[in-house]
Design an enzyme around this catalytic site. Structure first.
Site, mmCIF file in Angstrom:
data_model
loop_
_atom_site.group_PDB
_atom_site.id
_atom_site.type_symbol
_atom_site.label_atom_id
_atom_site.label_comp_id
_atom_site.label_asym_id
_atom_site.label_seq_id
_atom_site.Cartn_x
_atom_site.Cartn_y
_atom_site.Cartn_z
ATOM 1 N N HIS A 1 1.746 6.693 -1.265
ATOM 2 C CA HIS A 1 0.663 7.214 -0.423
ATOM 3 C C HIS A 1 0.590 6.403 0.890
ATOM 4 C CE1 HIS A 1 -3.770 8.449 0.090
ATOM 5 N NE2 HIS A 1 -3.657 7.415 0.914
ATOM 6 N N GLU A 2 0.591 5.075 0.750
ATOM 7 C CA GLU A 2 0.530 4.208 1.943
ATOM 8 C C GLU A 2 1.798 4.328 2.780
ATOM 9 O OE1 GLU A 2 -2.217 2.947 2.761
ATOM 10 O OE2 GLU A 2 -3.195 3.292 0.827
ATOM 11 N N HIS B 1 1.477 7.222 5.176
ATOM 12 C CA HIS B 1 0.732 6.842 6.395
ATOM 13 C C HIS B 1 1.670 6.075 7.344
ATOM 14 C CE1 HIS B 1 -3.269 7.883 5.018
ATOM 15 N NE2 HIS B 1 -3.249 7.050 3.987
HETATM 16 ZN ZN LIG Z 1 -4.722 6.715 2.536
#
Ligand SMILES: [Zn+2]
Length: 380
Positions: free
Chosen positions: A66-67, A70
């Site tokens: 998830h990170e 980003h």
């Molecule tokens: Zn996030």
């Protein structure tokens, strides 16, 4: 507490803060004492341990992905990413600065929840592929990971700044109003309100009000997450006010004009002794062969231990001009501060038509903020 390095993905260091072990213990205990025993009764302890630790580690790997999503979008927009860190409230990507345009921020913020949603889809597909037998630990684990990733995507999309959804919310406000300050103000207050709501919810759970069968003590966790979000939102609002103040200044208004010029072979002791006490924000231009070789500020001189002041030259202690880029005198101070953070710099030369007019430093900007009543006298 020092972070532990696990390795790196896409060249980004993956770190673990020691507080993360608390979260790991929490997730493992929920899985091991509640989720798996509820689903598979009468298994031996070893099976529960293996299942819960394995599932928890998979879950945290999903958080890293998830990170990473980003971070990948940040990189597309040339925003450096220092690291990805797992800590007590989940994961965070250390993205050095905010996006300069709303669309970039929108994509950067949405990428994480989008990744969680995609992971949820993959786990649901795998569950379907293996047959979705609720009595089979593998099937159930895949399904649990699907549900958890989906919950993560949804929770993160709550429009509370600085959570992902709050960032999406802000970028949309920013796109519509074309006013970053106002957009952050609204999203930041939404974030604070959500933080308070979480704290209230946690307190009610703690005092025995039942929400969807959650155990009383999990209220502590909810209160802590609420506190964390509220303080993060408050910090973002303070930063927003600071940017707004600095946007009111041009570089020319805050720069130190015509800083003293010294030669590269001058010892630091000669330039620092007595001077730093009177003028801690002193800044020299270091010249070599008639050209600007670098900038030596009080901050860099203080990095040299006093015992080595007389054996270290200005040229050795300075930030060489290769790392610096000139800024124009009419630029907004807030933008220049952002560029300094990008390059880990404290000062930049102010240049017009090839002529050095002065030097702009973070210290001068902090002074401007202090004068605007933004900061107390103690500080960096
Ligand atoms: Zn996030």
């Amino acid at each position: 507490m020092r972070n532990i390095r696990l390795g790196s993905l896409l060249g980004i260091p993956i770190l673990v803060n020691p507080t993360w072990f608390l979260l790991l213990a929490y997730v493992v205990s929920v899985l091991g004492f509640q989720v798996f025993p509820d689903q598979f009764e009468d298994e031996n302890v070893g099976t529960y341990v293996v299942l819960s630790v394995g599932t928890a580690l998979f879950f945290f790997f999903c958080i890293i992905l998830h990170e990473l999503a980003h971070s990948a979008v940040a990189r597309l927009y040339q925003i450096p990413v220092k690291s990805i860190t797992l800590f007590v409230f989940g994961g965070v990507a250390q993205i050095t600065r905010e996006a300069k345009r709303p669309l970039a921020e929108l994509l950067m913020a949405a990428a994480g929840p989008a990744m969680s949603a995609v992971l949820a889809g993959i786990f649901f597909f795998l569950t379907w592929l293996v047959g979705r037998d609720a009595d089979d630990p593998l099937d159930f684990t895949l399904f649990w990971l699907g549900i958890t990733n989906l919950a993560l995507a949804i929770f993160n999309m709550i429009p509370a700044f600085p959570m992902d959804g709050g960032r999406v919310f802000r970028s949309l406000l920013w796109l519509i109003t074309r006013n970053q300050f106002r957009a952050t103000l609204i999203a930041g207050w939404t974030g604070r309100l959500f933080g308070w709501a979480l704290m209230a919810l946690g307190a009610l759970t703690l005092f025995g009000l039942d929400f969807a069968g959650t155990q009383q003590w999990t209220g502590v966790w909810t209160v802590l997450i609420g506190l964390f979000l509220e303080s993060a939102a408050r910090q973002s609002l303070a930063q927003n006010r600071a940017i707004n103040v600095l946007n009111g200044f041009s570089v020319k208004e805050l720069m130190q004009p015509d800083p003293p010029v010294v030669l590269g072979d001058a010892p630091v002791g000669l330039l620092a002794r007595g001077v730093l006490d009177i003028n801690p924000i002193v800044c020299y231009m270091v010249e070599s062969g008639g050209k600007l070789a670098g900038i030596l500020s009080g901050w860099q001189m203080r990095q040299v231990p006093e015992a080595q002041w007389d054996t270290t030259t200005a040229a050795e202690a300075m930030v060489p001009s290769a790392r610096l880029h000139p800024v124009g005198p009419e630029r907004r101070a807030a933008d220049v501060l952002m560029e300094m953070e990008d390059g880990d710099l404290t000062h930049l030369p102010v240049v017009e038509d090839g002529r050095v007019l002065g030097v702009i430093g973070r210290d001068r900007m902090i002074m401007a903020l202090r004068q605007a009543g933004m900061l107390r006298t103690a500080g960096t």
